[in-house]
Write an enzyme that holds these catalytic residues in place. Sequence first.
Site, PDB file in Angstrom:
ATOM      1  N   HIS A 266       0.829  -1.214   0.000  1.00 36.11           N
ATOM      2  CA  HIS A 266       0.000   0.000   0.000  1.00 36.11           C
ATOM      3  C   HIS A 266       0.866   1.267   0.000  1.00 36.11           C
ATOM      4  O   HIS A 266       0.891   1.971  -0.978  1.00 36.11           O
ATOM      5  CB  HIS A 266      -1.003   0.045   1.174  1.00 36.11           C
ATOM      6  CG  HIS A 266      -1.927  -1.118   1.228  1.00 36.11           C
ATOM      7  ND1 HIS A 266      -2.745  -1.448   0.181  1.00 36.11           N
ATOM      8  CD2 HIS A 266      -2.155  -2.060   2.192  1.00 36.11           C
ATOM      9  CE1 HIS A 266      -3.443  -2.524   0.491  1.00 36.11           C
ATOM     10  NE2 HIS A 266      -3.102  -2.923   1.701  1.00 36.11           N
ATOM     11  N   ASP A 317      -4.878  -8.330  -3.289  1.00 33.84           N
ATOM     12  CA  ASP A 317      -5.174  -8.058  -1.884  1.00 33.84           C
ATOM     13  C   ASP A 317      -6.493  -8.668  -1.419  1.00 33.84           C
ATOM     14  O   ASP A 317      -6.586  -9.855  -1.189  1.00 33.84           O
ATOM     15  CB  ASP A 317      -5.127  -6.540  -1.650  1.00 33.84           C
ATOM     16  CG  ASP A 317      -5.123  -6.179  -0.172  1.00 33.84           C
ATOM     17  OD1 ASP A 317      -5.086  -7.095   0.664  1.00 33.84           O
ATOM     18  OD2 ASP A 317      -5.147  -4.984   0.164  1.00 33.84           O
TER      19      ASP A 317
HETATM   20 ZN   LIG Z   1      -3.288  -6.904   2.765  1.00 34.85          ZN
END
Ligand SMILES: [Zn+2]
Length: 442
Positions: A266, A317
Site C-alpha cells: 500500500h 489483496d
Molecule cells: Zn493486505
Amino acid sequence: MTTFWCEHAELGDGAVPGVRISVGGGRITAVDRMPSPAPGDTRLPGVVLPGFANAHSHAFHRALRGRTHDRGGTFWTWRERMYAVAARLDPDSYLTLARATYAEMALAGITCVGEFHYLHHPAGGGRYSDPNEMSEALVQAAADAGVRLTLLDTCYLEGGLEGAGHLPLNDVQVRFSDGDADAWAARVAALPERPGLRIGAAIHSVRAVPAEQLAPIARACASRPLHVHLSEQTAENEACEAYYGSSPTRLLADRGVLGPATTAVHATHLTGEEIAALGASGTAVCACPSTEADLADGVGAFRWLRDAGSPLCLGTDQQAMTDLLAEARLLETAERLETGERGRFRPAELVEALTVAGHRALGWADAGRLAPGQRADLVAVRLDSPRTAGCALDQLVMAASAADVHTVVVDGRVVVSEGQHVLGDVGRLLTDAIDPLWQDAR
Ligand SMILES: [Zn+2]
C-alpha cells in the site's frame, strides 16, 4: 521438450510477431523468431506475456466479494465483516476456498501468488496438531490450482495500535498470533520449501507487531522476501506518531526492516521524506489499486516512489476483483485523476510491474521474462475479443482484462487453455467454497 508458437510475444522491448518458445524441465530453453508454427507446436494466439505475479493476496477475502458494499462504512467496518469470515475457517474449508481462489487467479494469467498469511491457529486460539496446518492448506491449494506460491508467513501479535500503545488481541485475532517473534520464527522454520513453493515472511503492520519485535523478524527471515502493510490508513500514522514519536516508515527503517528484499504493501499515506527513505533503501512497493479504491484508502504516490528507487509490483489483496491487468490500469488511471496528467506510467512499466518486478518481490529471480533459463510461465492474451480488437500491441495492457486470457502455462504446464482451467468450472468451485461460510451468518 514442448514447443509453443506465439502469434506475438513480449520479449522485453515490446511484442514481436512469430516467436517459438521451447520448454524443457519447466524452463524456457530457447526463444526463436519463426514466421509460422512448425508441426507439433502448440499455437498461442494474441500476445504472449510472461506470467503475472500477484504480489499481495489474502485468499480468504475472496469470500467477501460482493458482500460488504451495502452498508457504506470504512476500512474498519469492512474489517469487522472480514473477521466474521476469518472466525469460521478451518483447514478443510480454507483449502477449498483457497484452491478456488487461486484457480480464479490462474484464469487471470497469474502464475505466482504471494499469500500474506496470518490465519495460523484454531479459532479461539490453541494449536493444530501440526501448527502449520493452515499454511499446508494454502500450499496444497496452490499446487491443486497449478500456480506457484510464496507463502508470506505473517507475524501478528497485537490487536491494534492507539496513541497510548498496543491493544490486546480480540476473540478473532487470537488465532493470528504465535505469542512473540521467536515463536513465530520457530513455527515458520518447520515449514519446508518444495518445488513451486517459497517461504517468505511478513510483518502484519506496526499496528500488529510492536517495535521491539521487528528486528528479530527481519533477522529471522535473512534474505527471504519480507512484506509489510505500511501506512494504508492515516489512523496508523497518527497512532504511530503518538506512541513512538515516529512514522511507521521511520520505525521500520530504524529497526532494519527496509531493504531490497522487503516489500511495503500500500504505502498510501507517506511524506516526501518517507518516499525518499523507501526508495533509497531499495524497498519495493506493492500497489493494490482496486482494494485501495474499494476501501476508500486513498491514492498512493506510486510514480514518486518509483522515481525514488522503489520497484513497483501489484496485488489483488482483498480480491474485490481478480484481474491483475485491470490493477495495472488502475495504477495509471488513479494517478491521472490525482495529478491531472496522462501517461504517468508507460505501458511497458506496467508490464514490468506485473511480471519481473512482482516475481522479484516474491523471491523468484528466475521468472518474469521470456528468455532462455527463465521459468516457462506464459500468458496468451487474445487480440480478437470485443475488448482488445483493434488494440495496438504495445498498449494491450491498457485495454485487456482477465476475460481475455486464453492460455496460461506455469512452469511448462498448461493450466488454462481456451479460457478454461484444468480444475473445471471455477465459478462452481468458488460458490461451493463460499456459500457454506455465510450460512447462518446472513
Ligand atoms: Zn493486505
